[in-house]
Design an enzyme around this catalytic site. Sequence first.
Site, PDB file in Angstrom:
ATOM      1  N   TYR A   1       0.844  -1.190   0.000  1.00  0.00           N
ATOM      2  CA  TYR A   1       0.000   0.000   0.000  1.00  0.00           C
ATOM      3  C   TYR A   1       0.886   1.250   0.000  1.00  0.00           C
ATOM      4  O   TYR A   1       0.588   2.234  -0.671  1.00  0.00           O
ATOM      5  CB  TYR A   1      -0.919   0.008   1.234  1.00  0.00           C
ATOM      6  CG  TYR A   1      -1.937  -1.105   1.216  1.00  0.00           C
ATOM      7  CD1 TYR A   1      -3.134  -0.967   0.514  1.00  0.00           C
ATOM      8  CD2 TYR A   1      -1.710  -2.292   1.895  1.00  0.00           C
ATOM      9  CE1 TYR A   1      -4.071  -1.985   0.491  1.00  0.00           C
ATOM     10  CE2 TYR A   1      -2.639  -3.317   1.879  1.00  0.00           C
ATOM     11  CZ  TYR A   1      -3.823  -3.163   1.170  1.00  0.00           C
ATOM     12  OH  TYR A   1      -4.738  -4.176   1.145  1.00  0.00           O
TER      13      TYR A   1
ATOM     14  N   ASN B   1     -12.418  -1.033  -4.932  1.00  0.00           N
ATOM     15  CA  ASN B   1     -12.153  -1.394  -6.329  1.00  0.00           C
ATOM     16  C   ASN B   1     -13.332  -2.189  -6.899  1.00  0.00           C
ATOM     17  O   ASN B   1     -13.628  -3.274  -6.416  1.00  0.00           O
ATOM     18  CB  ASN B   1     -10.867  -2.224  -6.401  1.00  0.00           C
ATOM     19  CG  ASN B   1     -10.577  -2.759  -7.780  1.00  0.00           C
ATOM     20  OD1 ASN B   1     -11.160  -2.348  -8.770  1.00  0.00           O
ATOM     21  ND2 ASN B   1      -9.637  -3.689  -7.836  1.00  0.00           N
TER      22      ASN B   1
ATOM     23  N   CYS C   1      -6.118  -5.580  -7.383  1.00  0.00           N
ATOM     24  CA  CYS C   1      -5.940  -5.185  -5.982  1.00  0.00           C
ATOM     25  C   CYS C   1      -5.449  -6.363  -5.140  1.00  0.00           C
ATOM     26  O   CYS C   1      -4.906  -6.152  -4.055  1.00  0.00           O
ATOM     27  CB  CYS C   1      -7.221  -4.578  -5.416  1.00  0.00           C
ATOM     28  SG  CYS C   1      -8.676  -5.614  -5.575  1.00  0.00           S
ATOM     29  N   HIS C   2      -5.608  -7.589  -5.646  1.00  0.00           N
ATOM     30  CA  HIS C   2      -5.104  -8.755  -4.914  1.00  0.00           C
ATOM     31  C   HIS C   2      -3.575  -8.756  -4.855  1.00  0.00           C
ATOM     32  O   HIS C   2      -2.991  -9.445  -4.028  1.00  0.00           O
ATOM     33  CB  HIS C   2      -5.617 -10.060  -5.547  1.00  0.00           C
ATOM     34  CG  HIS C   2      -5.191 -10.279  -6.962  1.00  0.00           C
ATOM     35  ND1 HIS C   2      -5.866  -9.695  -8.026  1.00  0.00           N
ATOM     36  CD2 HIS C   2      -4.167 -10.985  -7.505  1.00  0.00           C
ATOM     37  CE1 HIS C   2      -5.282 -10.057  -9.164  1.00  0.00           C
ATOM     38  NE2 HIS C   2      -4.248 -10.838  -8.856  1.00  0.00           N
TER      39      HIS C   2
ATOM     40  N   GLU D   1      -0.897 -16.864 -10.013  1.00  0.00           N
ATOM     41  CA  GLU D   1       0.065 -16.024 -10.727  1.00  0.00           C
ATOM     42  C   GLU D   1       1.518 -16.352 -10.374  1.00  0.00           C
ATOM     43  O   GLU D   1       2.430 -15.764 -10.951  1.00  0.00           O
ATOM     44  CB  GLU D   1      -0.217 -14.551 -10.433  1.00  0.00           C
ATOM     45  CG  GLU D   1      -1.562 -14.086 -10.959  1.00  0.00           C
ATOM     46  CD  GLU D   1      -1.832 -12.619 -10.691  1.00  0.00           C
ATOM     47  OE1 GLU D   1      -0.929 -11.903 -10.188  1.00  0.00           O
ATOM     48  OE2 GLU D   1      -2.948 -12.163 -10.996  1.00  0.00           O
TER      49      GLU D   1
END
Length: 175
Positions: free
Chosen positions: A110, A133, A141-142, A168
């Site tokens: 953040y 979001n 945002c993850h 990912e």
Amino acid sequence: MSSLKQMYVKEMESPLGLLSIVASERGVCQIHFGEINKAQVTAKLSKAGIRPQWIHLDENEDLDICGQLREYFNGLRVEFDADIDLIGTPFQLKVWKELQNIGYGKTKSYKDIAQAIGAPKAVRAVGGANNQNPLPILIPCHRVIGSNGAMVGYGGGLTKKQLLLGLEGALKISS
């Protein structure tokens, strides 16, 4: 005065469970985990001067983003090229734009996001924008974690965040 806007709703199954996708003529507006709460979405849209006319797509109709999401979940897509129709405050839009710069399989804190948008003291506000979001997964945002590397906050829950980061390769999930 609010303007009438057609809003298309498509539900699809995913490894995260049911996703409800909302799109306007301009692009994808929202992705919800689970069923859409039309009353809540209508109230949010009305604040932006939009009166939605809900159109539910059946199983034979699809949105382009559905195919892109399927490819993503199958490991065949690392970025999205769908048109989006975002509604948010100028600050939220700035944060959401910066989130799109976090690459597939990467994470940022953040604090990193706050610094990147030129507001280094706005770490909590960045967290608030992240929480609002409307397009999780598309606007990743993850991929935002705590400064200490900890998994913190995710609108869909930490289990979904972990699954996405694992998909990912940004998080090694032990078996």
